[in-house]
Scaffold this active site. Sequence first.
Site, PDB file in Angstrom:
ATOM      1  N   LYS A  17     -14.402  14.676   0.928  1.00  0.00           N
ATOM      2  CA  LYS A  17     -13.414  15.349   1.790  1.00  0.00           C
ATOM      3  C   LYS A  17     -12.428  14.412   2.452  1.00  0.00           C
ATOM      4  CE  LYS A  17     -16.869  18.758   2.343  1.00  0.00           C
ATOM      5  NZ  LYS A  17     -17.777  17.832   1.589  1.00  0.00           N
TER       6      LYS A  17
ATOM      7  N   THR B 111      19.823  -1.796 -13.938  1.00  0.00           N
ATOM      8  CA  THR B 111      18.573  -2.019 -14.666  1.00  0.00           C
ATOM      9  C   THR B 111      18.167  -3.435 -14.302  1.00  0.00           C
ATOM     10  OG1 THR B 111      19.674  -2.883 -16.633  1.00  0.00           O
ATOM     11  CG2 THR B 111      19.277  -0.512 -16.590  1.00  0.00           C
ATOM     12  N   HIS B 112      16.877  -3.684 -14.199  1.00  0.00           N
ATOM     13  CA  HIS B 112      16.373  -4.985 -13.732  1.00  0.00           C
ATOM     14  C   HIS B 112      16.929  -5.331 -12.345  1.00  0.00           C
ATOM     15  CE1 HIS B 112      15.298  -5.783 -18.037  1.00  0.00           C
ATOM     16  NE2 HIS B 112      16.406  -5.095 -18.228  1.00  0.00           N
TER      17      HIS B 112
ATOM     18  N   GLN C 269     -20.452  14.755  -0.466  1.00  0.00           N
ATOM     19  CA  GLN C 269     -19.934  15.024   0.875  1.00  0.00           C
ATOM     20  C   GLN C 269     -18.770  14.075   1.193  1.00  0.00           C
ATOM     21  OE1 GLN C 269     -22.507  16.255   4.257  1.00  0.00           O
ATOM     22  NE2 GLN C 269     -22.163  14.168   4.990  1.00  0.00           N
TER      23      GLN C 269
ATOM     24  N   ASN D 299      16.270  -1.190  11.934  1.00  0.00           N
ATOM     25  CA  ASN D 299      15.259  -1.336  10.891  1.00  0.00           C
ATOM     26  C   ASN D 299      14.863   0.011  10.283  1.00  0.00           C
ATOM     27  OD1 ASN D 299      15.114  -4.131  11.243  1.00  0.00           O
ATOM     28  ND2 ASN D 299      13.697  -3.891  12.975  1.00  0.00           N
TER      29      ASN D 299
ATOM     30  N   SER E 112      15.266  -3.825  17.254  1.00  0.00           N
ATOM     31  CA  SER E 112      14.377  -4.971  17.430  1.00  0.00           C
ATOM     32  C   SER E 112      14.353  -5.330  18.901  1.00  0.00           C
ATOM     33  CB  SER E 112      14.893  -6.153  16.604  1.00  0.00           C
ATOM     34  OG  SER E 112      14.374  -7.358  17.129  1.00  0.00           O
TER      35      SER E 112
ATOM     36  N   SER F 133     -21.314  15.434   8.696  1.00  0.00           N
ATOM     37  CA  SER F 133     -19.934  15.459   8.210  1.00  0.00           C
ATOM     38  C   SER F 133     -19.035  16.290   9.117  1.00  0.00           C
ATOM     39  CB  SER F 133     -19.899  16.028   6.782  1.00  0.00           C
ATOM     40  OG  SER F 133     -20.556  17.280   6.738  1.00  0.00           O
TER      41      SER F 133
ATOM     42  N   TYR G  55     -25.688  18.897  -7.653  1.00  0.00           N
ATOM     43  CA  TYR G  55     -25.161  18.352  -6.403  1.00  0.00           C
ATOM     44  C   TYR G  55     -25.901  17.089  -5.979  1.00  0.00           C
ATOM     45  CZ  TYR G  55     -24.005  17.946  -1.452  1.00  0.00           C
ATOM     46  OH  TYR G  55     -23.603  17.477  -0.229  1.00  0.00           O
TER      47      TYR G  55
ATOM     48  N   ASN H 181     -24.400  24.438  -1.237  1.00  0.00           N
ATOM     49  CA  ASN H 181     -23.742  23.783  -2.378  1.00  0.00           C
ATOM     50  C   ASN H 181     -22.595  24.627  -2.956  1.00  0.00           C
ATOM     51  OD1 ASN H 181     -25.573  21.803  -1.929  1.00  0.00           O
ATOM     52  ND2 ASN H 181     -26.824  22.210  -3.746  1.00  0.00           N
TER      53      ASN H 181
ATOM     54  N   GLU I  65      10.093   2.155   5.229  1.00  0.00           N
ATOM     55  CA  GLU I  65       9.082   1.130   4.934  1.00  0.00           C
ATOM     56  C   GLU I  65       7.677   1.722   4.969  1.00  0.00           C
ATOM     57  OE1 GLU I  65      10.140  -2.852   6.989  1.00  0.00           O
ATOM     58  OE2 GLU I  65      11.279  -1.314   8.048  1.00  0.00           O
TER      59      GLU I  65
END
Length: 472
Positions: free
Chosen positions: A339, A169-170, A336, A299, A291, A37, A331, A124, A304
């Site tokens: 992480k 709304t909507h 492991q 853009n 672009s 790891s 454990y 551990n 995004e």
Amino acid sequence: MSKTPTSKTADHTAASSIWGGRFAEGPAAVMQKINASIDFDKRLADQDIRGSVAHCAMLVATGILTAADGEVIVNGLGLIRQEIAAGTFVFRAELEDIHMNIEARLAELVGEAAGRLHTARSRNDQVATDFRLWVRDTIDGMGLALRDLQAALIGQAEAHAATVMPGFTHLQVAQPVTFGHHLLAYVEMFGRDRGRLADARGRLNECPLGSAALAGTSFPIDRAMTAAALGFDRPTANSLDAVSDRDFALEFLAAAAICAVHLSRLAEELVLWTTSQFGFVSLSDKFTTGSSIMPQKRNPDAAELVRAKAGRVIGDLNALLIVMKGLPLAYSKDMQDDKEPVFEAADTLELCLAAMAGMIRDLTLREDRLRAAAGAGFATATDIADWLVRVAGLPFRQAHHITGRVVRLAEQRGCRLEDLAEADLKAIDDHLDARVFALLGVEASVASRTSFGGTAPANVATAAQAARQRFL
Ligand code: ARG
């Protein structure tokens, strides 16, 4: 304590080469690859050294280690810290993880005393401690990043407490609001994100060190001492729990995922608002791209990507939930894999928070467009209904119905509400008269929304001030 060198790390290295001898080269390489790891848990180096220093000081204070050995170990750990900072530390995959890499280097630097550091602890409880410290440090950093984003939003909200825009709304025009009010909505969301992280921090702030492999230890350790030295509120109460739960990481990821969802909603609004169809705001050159083929394009890539990256953080939460589900105590090596999702979520969120704060700070508004849009779509129709209730004393449902007919007439004629004649209104309902026209302006509409938490510019200015007090 015996003076015989224990050479744990040397044994381990030998064990690795034994594996390499007994098995064909391929599988041995794959085993190391799946087992090691170090490529990612090297990020726990600072926390690991802090934990070892605290553990060592406790071993000396309780007489488990001599003061001389303790001094040698702590000095060695200090050298390792310098090597890591200088980039000269050699991380070795055959030593699996950060804990064994540091211990092995300590043995090279200080000799046999290094082997005594691992007395009354296990990897551990060590990894559980390191990871809690890392998540705690990260939560603290993230709180500051969230605060900075809130500062950017509050600054714009103050500047635009009275700038009208359509509220939706909507995604259909609903009622006019102010731009400041809209931004302060996000200030609240990010405030709760900070609260969730702070809550998670409070619960994680217990020290697993001394739980050892799973059962505790027979050495007369002082767990309260290591807990205090590392800034934990107290030692964890159950050794099995301490080495085998990762709910602190899950809570962090859950808070991070919710925050990422908030960021993605704001990002989506920026994407919409910068289209030529909306044309509400402009992002600065610093946060947009052109672009390669269409010269007119600007853009909103950063927005995004912030919108997209919520996917990763949500995925990270899911990944760890699924790793943990069904794991028996205590454990298992599965853990492991806790992480990388946490590191990825933290890195992703840090980047997104910084990008969003930058975009918001640099944002410029096209107030003419916002104002025009705020008045379109019969956005002030509710104000007529409210007036019929307030002035004519009608029940709201009836007022709503009458106003609906007014809107329908304007729609049929293809005109705005204020283009209708008083006679048109009277023909729909006798309660209506020319006073209604004064309600139809967007400024009057927002100014009337003075209820607590409402969008009236005076309210928004006060709310921005209050947000400054509460959050900055
Ligand atoms: N690298 C391990 C992890 O991150 C450390 C704990 C290893 N413990 C063990 N019993 N093999 O989980």
